[in-house]
Scaffold this motif. Sequence first.
Motif, PDB file in Angstrom:
ATOM      1  N   MET A 195       6.783 -15.061  -9.423  1.00 48.28           N
ATOM      2  CA  MET A 195       8.187 -15.047  -9.024  1.00 48.28           C
ATOM      3  C   MET A 195       8.355 -15.212  -7.516  1.00 48.28           C
ATOM      4  O   MET A 195       9.272 -15.895  -7.056  1.00 48.28           O
ATOM      5  N   LEU A 196       7.471 -14.607  -6.746  1.00 52.26           N
ATOM      6  CA  LEU A 196       7.542 -14.763  -5.287  1.00 52.26           C
ATOM      7  C   LEU A 196       7.309 -16.220  -4.900  1.00 52.26           C
ATOM      8  O   LEU A 196       7.992 -16.758  -4.020  1.00 52.26           O
ATOM      9  N   GLY A 197       6.368 -16.879  -5.576  1.00 53.30           N
ATOM     10  CA  GLY A 197       6.119 -18.288  -5.311  1.00 53.30           C
ATOM     11  C   GLY A 197       7.326 -19.143  -5.637  1.00 53.30           C
ATOM     12  O   GLY A 197       7.651 -20.091  -4.909  1.00 53.30           O
ATOM     13  N   SER A 198       8.031 -18.811  -6.732  1.00 56.02           N
ATOM     14  CA  SER A 198       9.245 -19.557  -7.098  1.00 56.02           C
ATOM     15  C   SER A 198      10.325 -19.397  -6.042  1.00 56.02           C
ATOM     16  O   SER A 198      11.044 -20.350  -5.723  1.00 56.02           O
ATOM     17  N   ILE A 199      10.450 -18.195  -5.484  1.00 54.47           N
ATOM     18  CA  ILE A 199      11.451 -17.946  -4.440  1.00 54.47           C
ATOM     19  C   ILE A 199      11.153 -18.784  -3.205  1.00 54.47           C
ATOM     20  O   ILE A 199      12.041 -19.453  -2.645  1.00 54.47           O
ATOM     21  N   ILE A 200       9.893 -18.767  -2.778  1.00 60.26           N
ATOM     22  CA  ILE A 200       9.502 -19.519  -1.579  1.00 60.26           C
ATOM     23  C   ILE A 200       9.670 -21.016  -1.803  1.00 60.26           C
ATOM     24  O   ILE A 200      10.194 -21.734  -0.949  1.00 60.26           O
ATOM     25  N   ALA A 201       9.225 -21.503  -2.977  1.00 59.45           N
ATOM     26  CA  ALA A 201       9.329 -22.932  -3.275  1.00 59.45           C
ATOM     27  C   ALA A 201      10.781 -23.385  -3.338  1.00 59.45           C
ATOM     28  O   ALA A 201      11.139 -24.448  -2.810  1.00 59.45           O
ATOM     29  N   ALA A 202      11.645 -22.583  -3.984  1.00 62.89           N
ATOM     30  CA  ALA A 202      13.062 -22.951  -4.092  1.00 62.89           C
ATOM     31  C   ALA A 202      13.713 -23.023  -2.718  1.00 62.89           C
ATOM     32  O   ALA A 202      14.467 -23.966  -2.417  1.00 62.89           O
ATOM     33  N   ALA A 203      13.431 -22.037  -1.864  1.00 58.71           N
ATOM     34  CA  ALA A 203      14.021 -22.029  -0.525  1.00 58.71           C
ATOM     35  C   ALA A 203      13.495 -23.191   0.316  1.00 58.71           C
ATOM     36  O   ALA A 203      14.263 -23.910   0.969  1.00 58.71           O
ATOM     37  N   ALA A 204      12.172 -23.397   0.275  1.00 57.61           N
ATOM     38  CA  ALA A 204      11.560 -24.439   1.115  1.00 57.61           C
ATOM     39  C   ALA A 204      12.007 -25.834   0.703  1.00 57.61           C
ATOM     40  O   ALA A 204      12.354 -26.665   1.552  1.00 57.61           O
ATOM     41  N   VAL A 257       9.367 -24.158  -9.942  1.00 55.96           N
ATOM     42  CA  VAL A 257       8.530 -23.246 -10.723  1.00 55.96           C
ATOM     43  C   VAL A 257       7.066 -23.660 -10.662  1.00 55.96           C
ATOM     44  O   VAL A 257       6.182 -22.825 -10.420  1.00 55.96           O
ATOM     45  N   VAL A 258       6.794 -24.945 -10.871  1.00 54.43           N
ATOM     46  CA  VAL A 258       5.412 -25.427 -10.878  1.00 54.43           C
ATOM     47  C   VAL A 258       4.785 -25.297  -9.498  1.00 54.43           C
ATOM     48  O   VAL A 258       3.632 -24.872  -9.364  1.00 54.43           O
ATOM     49  N   LEU A 259       5.539 -25.632  -8.473  1.00 49.26           N
ATOM     50  CA  LEU A 259       5.011 -25.548  -7.115  1.00 49.26           C
ATOM     51  C   LEU A 259       4.752 -24.096  -6.709  1.00 49.26           C
ATOM     52  O   LEU A 259       3.747 -23.803  -6.055  1.00 49.26           O
ATOM     53  N   GLY A 260       5.644 -23.196  -7.100  1.00 47.91           N
ATOM     54  CA  GLY A 260       5.469 -21.791  -6.754  1.00 47.91           C
ATOM     55  C   GLY A 260       4.414 -21.091  -7.582  1.00 47.91           C
ATOM     56  O   GLY A 260       3.904 -20.038  -7.179  1.00 47.91           O
ATOM     57  N   GLY A 261       4.083 -21.645  -8.747  1.00 44.40           N
ATOM     58  CA  GLY A 261       3.078 -21.033  -9.613  1.00 44.40           C
ATOM     59  C   GLY A 261       3.712 -20.444 -10.856  1.00 44.40           C
ATOM     60  O   GLY A 261       4.685 -19.687 -10.766  1.00 44.40           O
ATOM     61  N   LEU A 262       3.165 -20.804 -12.026  1.00 42.17           N
ATOM     62  CA  LEU A 262       3.698 -20.287 -13.282  1.00 42.17           C
ATOM     63  C   LEU A 262       3.510 -18.780 -13.355  1.00 42.17           C
ATOM     64  O   LEU A 262       2.400 -18.271 -13.194  1.00 42.17           O
ATOM     65  N   GLY A 263       4.588 -18.066 -13.598  1.00 37.21           N
ATOM     66  CA  GLY A 263       4.536 -16.614 -13.676  1.00 37.21           C
ATOM     67  C   GLY A 263       4.592 -15.920 -12.332  1.00 37.21           C
ATOM     68  O   GLY A 263       4.657 -14.693 -12.271  1.00 37.21           O
ATOM     69  N   VAL A 301      17.205 -20.153  -6.143  1.00 37.68           N
ATOM     70  CA  VAL A 301      16.197 -19.103  -6.306  1.00 37.68           C
ATOM     71  C   VAL A 301      16.367 -18.408  -7.655  1.00 37.68           C
ATOM     72  O   VAL A 301      15.395 -18.178  -8.385  1.00 37.68           O
ATOM     73  N   VAL A 302      17.604 -18.075  -7.992  1.00 34.13           N
ATOM     74  CA  VAL A 302      17.881 -17.447  -9.292  1.00 34.13           C
ATOM     75  C   VAL A 302      17.509 -18.393 -10.427  1.00 34.13           C
ATOM     76  O   VAL A 302      16.910 -17.988 -11.434  1.00 34.13           O
ATOM     77  N   MET A 303      17.837 -19.677 -10.274  1.00 33.22           N
ATOM     78  CA  MET A 303      17.469 -20.663 -11.285  1.00 33.22           C
ATOM     79  C   MET A 303      15.960 -20.742 -11.457  1.00 33.22           C
ATOM     80  O   MET A 303      15.443 -20.796 -12.584  1.00 33.22           O
ATOM     81  N   ALA A 304      15.219 -20.753 -10.341  1.00 29.69           N
ATOM     82  CA  ALA A 304      13.760 -20.870 -10.411  1.00 29.69           C
ATOM     83  C   ALA A 304      13.130 -19.635 -11.062  1.00 29.69           C
ATOM     84  O   ALA A 304      12.250 -19.757 -11.920  1.00 29.69           O
ATOM     85  N   VAL A 305      13.597 -18.453 -10.670  1.00 31.15           N
ATOM     86  CA  VAL A 305      13.046 -17.222 -11.249  1.00 31.15           C
ATOM     87  C   VAL A 305      13.370 -17.139 -12.735  1.00 31.15           C
ATOM     88  O   VAL A 305      12.514 -16.764 -13.550  1.00 31.15           O
ATOM     89  N   SER A 306      14.602 -17.500 -13.107  1.00 35.86           N
ATOM     90  CA  SER A 306      14.984 -17.428 -14.522  1.00 35.86           C
ATOM     91  C   SER A 306      14.212 -18.450 -15.358  1.00 35.86           C
ATOM     92  O   SER A 306      13.785 -18.156 -16.481  1.00 35.86           O
TER      93      SER A 306
END
Length: 349
Positions: free
Chosen positions: A286-295, A278-284, A49-54
């Motif tokens: 952050m909530l999408g990146s968190i959900i995508a990384a966890a899922a 990042v791409v799956l959660g949506g560029l920019g 999650v931290v990697m995806a957000v960063s």
Amino acid sequence: MKKVNKATRKNFLTYALVIAAYGVLQSMVSSGSISSAMKGMLVPICAYVVMAVSLNLTVGVLGELSLGHAGFMSVGAFTGVTAAMALKGIVASAPLRLLIGMVVGAGFAAIAGVLIGIPVMRLKGDYLAIVTLAFGEIIKSIVTNLYVGVDENGLHLSMLTNKLDLGEGGRMIINGPMGITTIEKISTFTAGFLLVMVTLIIVFNLVNSRSGRAIMAIRDNRIAAESVGINITRYRMTAFVISAALAGAAGTLFAMNFSTIIASKFDFNTSILVLVFVVLGGLGNMLGSIIAAAALTILPEALRGFADYRMLIYAVILIIVMLTTNNKAVGDLLQKLLPGKKEEEESHG
């Protein structure tokens, strides 16, 4: 002010969801209602999650494609674990050693970000992606040929071959291709949760600051941003180094959840995996990146019952999700569910 308030509400919604998820999972762990396999994945999920957000800070907010993010994670992992293991006889508290390790890992990753950022930030597009990809491979090669030991005289380093002459009671920390073994597993889900929260606070405050607006202006129109006096190199470097530092802290957290860690764990495939988050959660987003990384971290384990077809099903699910999220009807629905999304897109357009 209306747009700022909407952005702030969305940020607090992200904080609330992360805190709620932590509370639910922690209660499940305490009650024993969670499987041992899932329990072992909690820390890696936090690290990813931290990697995806960063990385979203570089790819989504700055608008530059980086393919070497696993290199910063590797720098943080090996330097942070080395610091934590070297301090074992000095600092008795495991959480404090973990904190020191993450700070050291973030610091060295930031230094690596500066060093690679000096030539990289003069490039853009495909050229930047290729250079960051090469950087990740260089880091993997260096760590594979690095030997580090500690004795009463401090740390000792050697490259290519093991030429360390450790004193009595000394021990190897990084042993070349074998990596680091006998790591004390001191990473915890709580530490991962705190790192996620710190990462979100840093990223959200940066994005909503004057520097963040300058970074997004560079992303939207570099020539126009430069024409009004924005220092392009400075703001691009700021985003890149902060992203690298957060990846370094995530690397330390990730590494100290395993008894053994090797350089090949942080290869090109890891960078691509984080980019998929990042791409799956949506560029920019952050909530999408968190959900995508966890899922996507949980999904391969959840599909393990399908044996040989597991990764095939995983790939098909990824394709379906990408096609669905890029559907106009789904996009319109998301705009209704996420207030302010449409206005933000129009302001960036």
